[in-house]
Write a protein that holds these residues in place. Structure first.
Motif: not given
Length: 372
Positions: A196-208, A219-225, A319-325
């Protein structure tokens, strides 16, 4: 008897101790008006359920399905079929999604029956949040498909929490932080939040993401952090900017280390889960923001006022539909579903989850029906 009614219970003061016990299921003739007997056909068991057990007394999770003194039945999300009913509007054979015990059967008091489902009006459940007492009729649920049942029981409750944490942080302008730290980054609630955080257009925060060495690659292979590090590397994190900490692990030592590492730059710290249940500890006298327990229903209630009930559901469904992909991607799925049947399978999954031996790329769907 292989098909005998039974439940799986754990010692509240020692979660390592568990047993199965016979369960009384009333006959149709013995039912009171409004009562319904559901046969629990399948349920998920995830690290979230370990959290329910770890916080069982403090958060009243043991109150949902009372059993022997000193013992508790861990609530799970699942599907059940109506075996007997004396409730108008609830028919034998209908299927319902909701909060169930780790058992073969559940007897409920169906109230507020509607096309969407019903609420268990049993007296002992009324003190708990209504979200947990609602049973959804699958025949009228717009998001339901038979094929997606396993994914629904595994991820839907967790994703609601992920969705609401993301919304809560945004609602509070991320408390002025530039980075969101998420422990147990391989857990389903954690990567739902990172998604969900990775979808934010402004990417106001780094996700660690913070995880154990064995889960780094997954976790790295997910490419969302934006960055993934092991717990041993947290002392290397830069401390010259404000951070938010979302504690999915319940690891008191890690929490203390992070608070002391960032000091006043720890702008918000919340506990969500207790996957490291044996290391739960107090959070008093830590530098930075005082750690709090995040309770998703409270943010849901706020947004139902802000957006209206349909607003919450529509945003969540999108959001659920997007997450399922990515979760169920044909090429590189984030989760493989493992089915288990009977007492031995249930006990094995419970022990593995409690011992931290569960694999992050697997989701366990269980049943106590059939095999003994």
């Amino acid at each position: 008897m292989k098909n005998s009614a039974r439940e799986f219970i754990v010692n509240k003061s020692n979660l390592l101790e568990s047993r199965f016990k016979p369960l009384h299921v009333p006959t149709e003739a013995a039912l009171q008006d409004g009562q319904v007997v559901l046969q629990v056909e399948r349920f998920a068991f995830t690290s979230n359920n370990v959290t329910y057990a770890a916080f069982g007394t403090a958060m009243h999770y043991w109150n949902f399905f009372p059993t022997d003194e000193g013992w508790g039945n861990i609530p799970v999300w699942g599907f059940g079929d109506v075996l007997a009913s004396k409730a108008e509007g609830v028919q034998v054979g209908e299927r319902f999604y909701g909060y169930y015990p780790m058992a073969t059967h559940l007897t409920v008091q169906a109230t507020r029956v509607s096309p969407a489902g019903f609420v268990d009006g049993a007296e002992h459940r009324q003190a708990m949040h209504g979200l947990y007492n609602h049973y959804v009729r699958t025949s009228t649920d717009p998001g339901y498909t038979k094929e997606s049942e396993d994914v629904q029981v595994l991820l839907r409750p967790l994703f609601i929490t992920s969705f609401m944490i993301d919304d809560f942080l945004d609602d509070n302008q991320f408390f002025g932080a530039q980075t969101v730290l998420i422990s147990s980054a391989s857990s389903k609630t954690a990567y739902g939040l990172a998604f969900m955080l990775s979808l934010r257009k402004d990417k106001s925060c780094k996700i660690v993401g913070l995880t154990s060495p064995g889960n780094l690659e997954f976790v790295r292979n997910m490419s969302i952090y934006d960055e993934v590090i092991s717990y041993e590397q947290v002392a290397e994190l830069a401390t010259d900017h404000a951070v938010v900490y979302v504690d999915m692990a319940g690891n008191g030592q890690l929490r203390s280390q992070l608070h002391h590492h960032f000091n006043d730059n720890m702008k918000y710290s919340c506990a969500v889960g207790g996957t490291h249940w044996e290391e739960l500890s107090g959070a008093s006298n830590l530098p930075g923001a005082k750690p709090t327990l995040f309770f998703a229903p409270a943010q849901i209630k706020k947004r139902m006022t802000d957006w209206g009930p349909n607003g919450v559901q529509s945003r969540l469904a999108e959001a659920w539909q997007a997450f399922m992909q990515p979760v169920m991607s044909a090429e590189k799925p984030w989760m493989h579903i493992i089915h288990g049947q009977g007492e031995a399978a249930v006990r094995q999954v419970y022990d593995d989850m409690l011992g931290g031996a569960a694999r992050p790329d697997q989701g366990n769907v269980l049943t106590l029906l059939g095999a003994g």
